[in-house]
Motif scaffolding. Structure first.
Motif, PDB file in Angstrom:
ATOM      1  N   SER A 173      49.072  12.016-115.605  1.00 59.54           N
ATOM      2  CA  SER A 173      49.195  12.370-117.066  1.00 59.54           C
ATOM      3  C   SER A 173      47.979  12.024-117.677  1.00 59.54           C
ATOM      4  O   SER A 173      47.558  11.178-117.799  1.00 59.54           O
ATOM      5  N   VAL A 223      50.476  22.130-119.655  1.00 57.78           N
ATOM      6  CA  VAL A 223      50.481  21.789-120.991  1.00 57.78           C
ATOM      7  C   VAL A 223      51.918  21.980-121.721  1.00 57.78           C
ATOM      8  O   VAL A 223      51.981  23.257-121.856  1.00 57.78           O
ATOM      9  N   HIS A 250      49.826  17.308-119.352  1.00 56.52           N
ATOM     10  CA  HIS A 250      49.821  16.947-120.763  1.00 56.52           C
ATOM     11  C   HIS A 250      50.858  17.358-121.617  1.00 56.52           C
ATOM     12  O   HIS A 250      51.231  18.459-121.746  1.00 56.52           O
TER      13      HIS A 250
END
Ligand code: GLU
Length: 301
Positions: A173, A223, A250
């Motif tokens: 992460s 993302v 992310h």
């Protein structure tokens, strides 16, 4: 060194809104800053709700935002055989079983168990009650008989067996979309119970196809919005079971509507097309999405 690979993966079952713009812009900016590749994937496994007109609308909105993705975009509806093969592997390994309970039957079972035990039945991170697990033990002959009789069913992952097979897992992460500050976060797939991996009308699911596609497209950095953070545990588990690499993740903060809830098609969030048609340009929309240029950075997009 291979360049990092980013992707924006909307589900074209409605028009894009500002929350989508935020994800797309953050992916594009991260790809630009890290000299990476930028892919587009239409997650159109729901072939009834995802229409060609909506896909065209998505592409038009992204072009108006000034974003250029590598061509051609991937369409999940063109890859059902790949998802079927992945499911077949898990079925062959005894990790997936057919479940014949309807939603109504699940609700009735949950109510009965809550009354009997006097405790609340567990729900998954999205708030859906976990599926009962008694169908795991159904004899193979009975399963085959019900399937042959055309009884509706879905395919569920046996979460206990899957976790036992994969062992403890962690998610990489990152603190930024570009992938800086990676921490290892323990995956918690057990929070989801026996998730559905395929349905009769849609022979795959979001979880299964996202994992197969991220691997086959060589995606190194995912993302996406914080609303998908909990689901990442299921994705990490499927990657381990299918022998696929795990990208760095992310999850960005979501844009909230005036009511404090996340923007969504169902709450009537303003479509990007409406914002453009009202005269806003790409920079104004990017600013509304909270992704303006940083000090010293070239105007964005
Ligand atoms: N298709 C999903 C959505 O629009 C996003 C998938 C992902 O980024 O993993 O919510």
């Amino acid at each position: 060194m291979m360049p990092p690979v980013f992707r924006f993966a909307p589900s074209p079952n409605g028009p894009l809104h500002l929350g989508h713009a935020r994800s797309a812009l953050l992916n594009a900016r991260a790809a630009r800053r890290s000299r990476g590749r930028l892919l587009l994937r239409h997650e159109d496994i729901d072939t009834i709700r995802c229409t060609p007109a909506l896909i065209e609308g998505v592409e038009r909105d992204l072009a108006r935002l000034g974003l250029a993705f590598e061509r051609p975009a991937r369409r999940q509806s063109e890859h059902f055989p790949a998802y079927r093969a992945a499911l077949g592997r898990l079925v062959d390994e005894g990790l997936v079983y057919p479940s014949f309970l309807s939603r109504g039957e699940i609700r009735a079972h949950v109510r009965a168990m809550e009354e009997e035990r006097g405790t609340l039945w567990r729900a998954d991170p999205d708030g859906t009650p976990l599926a009962p697990t008694f169908e795991r033990a159904m004899p193979a002959a009975r399963r085959e008989m019900l399937i042959a009789a055309g009884i509706a069913h879905v395919w569920r992952l046996d979460m206990d067996k899957a976790i036992e097979r994969a062992g403890p897992l962690s998610i990489r992460s990152a603190a930024t979309p570009e992938g800086q500050g990676v921490a290892l976060v323990p995956a918690r797939p057990q929070d989801w119970g026996d998730v559905v991996l395929a349905r009769r009308e849609t022979p795959t699911s979001y979880h299964l196809s996202v994992v197969v596609d991220d691997a086959s497209q060589g995606v190194s950095h995912v993302v996406r919005g914080a609303d998908l953070e909990a689901a990442t545990s299921v994705h990490r588990l499927l990657q381990a079971l299918l022998g696929l690499p795990d990208p760095v993740y992310h999850h960005h903060a979501l844009l909230l509507g005036p009511d404090g809830r996340k923007l969504s098609k169902s709450t009537g969030a303003a479509a990007l097309s409406r914002l453009f048609e009202s005269g806003l340009d790409a920079r104004a929309v990017a600013a509304l999405a909270g992704v303006g240029p940083e000090p010293g950075e070239a105007p964005f997009p």
